[in-house]
Design a protein around this motif. Sequence first.
Motif, PDB file in Angstrom:
ATOM      1  N   ASP A  75      -3.210   4.158  -2.665  1.00  0.00           N
ATOM      2  CA  ASP A  75      -3.511   2.744  -2.467  1.00  0.00           C
ATOM      3  C   ASP A  75      -4.220   2.236  -3.720  1.00  0.00           C
ATOM      4  O   ASP A  75      -5.282   2.759  -4.087  1.00  0.00           O
ATOM      5  CB  ASP A  75      -4.441   2.539  -1.267  1.00  0.00           C
ATOM      6  CG  ASP A  75      -3.773   2.826   0.072  1.00  0.00           C
ATOM      7  OD1 ASP A  75      -2.551   2.634   0.170  1.00  0.00           O
ATOM      8  OD2 ASP A  75      -4.487   3.232   1.017  1.00  0.00           O
ATOM      9  N   ARG A 109      -2.075  -0.649   7.607  1.00  0.00           N
ATOM     10  CA  ARG A 109      -2.941  -0.025   6.602  1.00  0.00           C
ATOM     11  C   ARG A 109      -3.715  -1.067   5.810  1.00  0.00           C
ATOM     12  O   ARG A 109      -4.788  -0.771   5.258  1.00  0.00           O
ATOM     13  CB  ARG A 109      -2.100   0.847   5.670  1.00  0.00           C
ATOM     14  CG  ARG A 109      -2.916   1.783   4.806  1.00  0.00           C
ATOM     15  CD  ARG A 109      -2.055   2.773   4.051  1.00  0.00           C
ATOM     16  NE  ARG A 109      -2.881   3.636   3.225  1.00  0.00           N
ATOM     17  CZ  ARG A 109      -3.439   4.772   3.614  1.00  0.00           C
ATOM     18  NH1 ARG A 109      -3.234   5.200   4.858  1.00  0.00           N
ATOM     19  NH2 ARG A 109      -4.202   5.485   2.806  1.00  0.00           N
ATOM     20  N   ASN A 110      -3.208  -2.278   5.731  1.00  0.00           N
ATOM     21  CA  ASN A 110      -3.907  -3.350   5.019  1.00  0.00           C
ATOM     22  C   ASN A 110      -4.760  -4.214   5.935  1.00  0.00           C
ATOM     23  O   ASN A 110      -5.320  -5.215   5.479  1.00  0.00           O
ATOM     24  CB  ASN A 110      -2.904  -4.238   4.278  1.00  0.00           C
ATOM     25  CG  ASN A 110      -2.588  -3.728   2.878  1.00  0.00           C
ATOM     26  OD1 ASN A 110      -3.255  -2.847   2.364  1.00  0.00           O
ATOM     27  ND2 ASN A 110      -1.562  -4.285   2.264  1.00  0.00           N
ATOM     28  N   ASN A 138       0.857  -1.180   0.000  1.00  0.00           N
ATOM     29  CA  ASN A 138       0.000   0.000   0.000  1.00  0.00           C
ATOM     30  C   ASN A 138       0.894   1.231   0.000  1.00  0.00           C
ATOM     31  O   ASN A 138       2.129   1.119   0.001  1.00  0.00           O
ATOM     32  CB  ASN A 138      -0.976   0.004   1.185  1.00  0.00           C
ATOM     33  CG  ASN A 138      -0.270  -0.114   2.534  1.00  0.00           C
ATOM     34  OD1 ASN A 138       0.508   0.763   2.901  1.00  0.00           O
ATOM     35  ND2 ASN A 138      -0.532  -1.195   3.251  1.00  0.00           N
ATOM     36  N   HIS A 158      -6.527  -2.467  -1.904  1.00  0.00           N
ATOM     37  CA  HIS A 158      -5.411  -2.361  -0.978  1.00  0.00           C
ATOM     38  C   HIS A 158      -5.607  -1.159  -0.056  1.00  0.00           C
ATOM     39  O   HIS A 158      -6.267  -0.178  -0.415  1.00  0.00           O
ATOM     40  CB  HIS A 158      -4.092  -2.176  -1.731  1.00  0.00           C
ATOM     41  CG  HIS A 158      -3.688  -3.342  -2.572  1.00  0.00           C
ATOM     42  ND1 HIS A 158      -4.371  -3.696  -3.718  1.00  0.00           N
ATOM     43  CD2 HIS A 158      -2.654  -4.221  -2.453  1.00  0.00           C
ATOM     44  CE1 HIS A 158      -3.781  -4.757  -4.264  1.00  0.00           C
ATOM     45  NE2 HIS A 158      -2.741  -5.090  -3.522  1.00  0.00           N
ATOM     46  N   GLY A 159      -4.980  -1.232   1.103  1.00  0.00           N
ATOM     47  CA  GLY A 159      -4.969  -0.098   2.015  1.00  0.00           C
ATOM     48  C   GLY A 159      -6.355   0.414   2.340  1.00  0.00           C
ATOM     49  O   GLY A 159      -7.244  -0.336   2.728  1.00  0.00           O
ATOM     50  N   ARG A 160      -6.568   1.715   2.126  1.00  0.00           N
ATOM     51  CA  ARG A 160      -7.848   2.352   2.442  1.00  0.00           C
ATOM     52  C   ARG A 160      -8.704   2.573   1.199  1.00  0.00           C
ATOM     53  O   ARG A 160      -9.755   3.217   1.282  1.00  0.00           O
ATOM     54  CB  ARG A 160      -7.598   3.691   3.143  1.00  0.00           C
ATOM     55  CG  ARG A 160      -6.828   3.579   4.449  1.00  0.00           C
ATOM     56  CD  ARG A 160      -7.656   2.886   5.525  1.00  0.00           C
ATOM     57  NE  ARG A 160      -6.968   2.888   6.804  1.00  0.00           N
ATOM     58  CZ  ARG A 160      -6.305   1.853   7.308  1.00  0.00           C
ATOM     59  NH1 ARG A 160      -6.262   0.717   6.610  1.00  0.00           N
ATOM     60  NH2 ARG A 160      -5.718   1.918   8.488  1.00  0.00           N
ATOM     61  N   VAL A 212      -6.449  -9.403   6.444  1.00  0.00           N
ATOM     62  CA  VAL A 212      -5.412  -8.572   5.847  1.00  0.00           C
ATOM     63  C   VAL A 212      -5.671  -8.483   4.347  1.00  0.00           C
ATOM     64  O   VAL A 212      -5.833  -9.501   3.679  1.00  0.00           O
ATOM     65  CB  VAL A 212      -4.006  -9.153   6.118  1.00  0.00           C
ATOM     66  CG1 VAL A 212      -2.942  -8.284   5.453  1.00  0.00           C
ATOM     67  CG2 VAL A 212      -3.747  -9.251   7.623  1.00  0.00           C
ATOM     68  N   ARG A 213      -5.759  -7.253   3.844  1.00  0.00           N
ATOM     69  CA  ARG A 213      -5.976  -7.039   2.427  1.00  0.00           C
ATOM     70  C   ARG A 213      -4.667  -7.234   1.653  1.00  0.00           C
ATOM     71  O   ARG A 213      -3.603  -7.071   2.219  1.00  0.00           O
ATOM     72  CB  ARG A 213      -6.519  -5.627   2.185  1.00  0.00           C
ATOM     73  CG  ARG A 213      -7.774  -5.306   2.982  1.00  0.00           C
ATOM     74  CD  ARG A 213      -8.287  -3.923   2.664  1.00  0.00           C
ATOM     75  NE  ARG A 213      -9.094  -3.962   1.433  1.00  0.00           N
ATOM     76  CZ  ARG A 213      -9.381  -2.867   0.726  1.00  0.00           C
ATOM     77  NH1 ARG A 213      -8.880  -1.688   1.061  1.00  0.00           N
ATOM     78  NH2 ARG A 213     -10.143  -2.965  -0.350  1.00  0.00           N
ATOM     79  N   PRO A 214      -4.752  -7.541   0.346  1.00  0.00           N
ATOM     80  CA  PRO A 214      -5.942  -7.751  -0.473  1.00  0.00           C
ATOM     81  C   PRO A 214      -6.574  -9.119  -0.205  1.00  0.00           C
ATOM     82  O   PRO A 214      -5.923 -10.012   0.336  1.00  0.00           O
ATOM     83  CB  PRO A 214      -5.406  -7.659  -1.894  1.00  0.00           C
ATOM     84  CG  PRO A 214      -3.980  -8.113  -1.779  1.00  0.00           C
ATOM     85  CD  PRO A 214      -3.512  -7.622  -0.460  1.00  0.00           C
TER      86      PRO A 214
END
Length: 308
Positions: free
Chosen positions: A56, A192-193, A35, A60-62, A203-205
């Motif tokens: 991002d 952030r993820n 991210n 991903h992220g925000r 946890v993204r993605p």
Amino acid sequence: MINDRLIDAGELPIAIRDFGGDHPPLLLLHGAGANLAHLTGLARALRPHHRVITLDLRGHGRSGDGAWTWDAGLGDLAAVTVQMELDRPPAVVGHSFGGMLATLWGQRHPESPGVVNLDGNPPPTRPGQLPGLDPEKATAELARLTATFDAMQAAIGHTFPTADLPDLVERQRAAARDAGANEKIWIEGFRRNVVSKDGKTTVRPDPATTATMRTLMNDIDLGPVYTTTPTPTLTVLATRNMPAQEPFADLYAAHRRHLLDEAEAAAKANPRLHYFSLENATHAMPLEQPDFLASLISDFLRGATRGA
């Protein structure tokens, strides 16, 4: 003044971090699974010469979730460019998956002052991409690599109790120390993820996004893009393995030869394409050499602008 905000990209929001200033604008793109926070060191190093905007990528992220295609990713970049009301077209710099996206941006946007691809290359998928390696060994190593990536993909996106998160953060702190990375940036990138809801954390993605992005990377061929792009383009190549790549040392050494051959051929066919093999650099080059990369990027973009 650093400013975080959400951009309306139509079907989803895209989170950006604007480092401000009145220098020429530059969009900075992270790789798959990362991210914008992961590129903080490079963004800071670039800030004296550019108005750096990190973002991002979708999923991903925000940023919001949305189906991944190259066209969708390029559309997100266009939305950021328009809504940030930039006074001139931005340069685009990307790492890994973001580097591939930056390269495609340059192909479609000749008005861009330049793009830089930081080791954004499709993974090897066939023996022909491994010059100097015995074909039988190449086939076996590719099968072993695919199995490793399959296992990694299967482990992504699992949900776990939020109560386990502090222990996971401590593991990330230890990983940052082992890597010699900035611990604060590393932890921000991890957090952030992270998405927590109703006592559960993921946890993204997510697995679907990861699978789609992996397919996109496997299927793309940047050779024709390099030879035809109308935009000044610099591709920066790694020269050594990350620790995780050492079990496949022969395979990755052969693939680096292939990538160098491809870049040399493209540079001969297209004077707008340039390449640079970064000494003592792995795929994690933005973490390893942010100051040198910032200098390399800024010098290239200044030269590209003068050439225009």
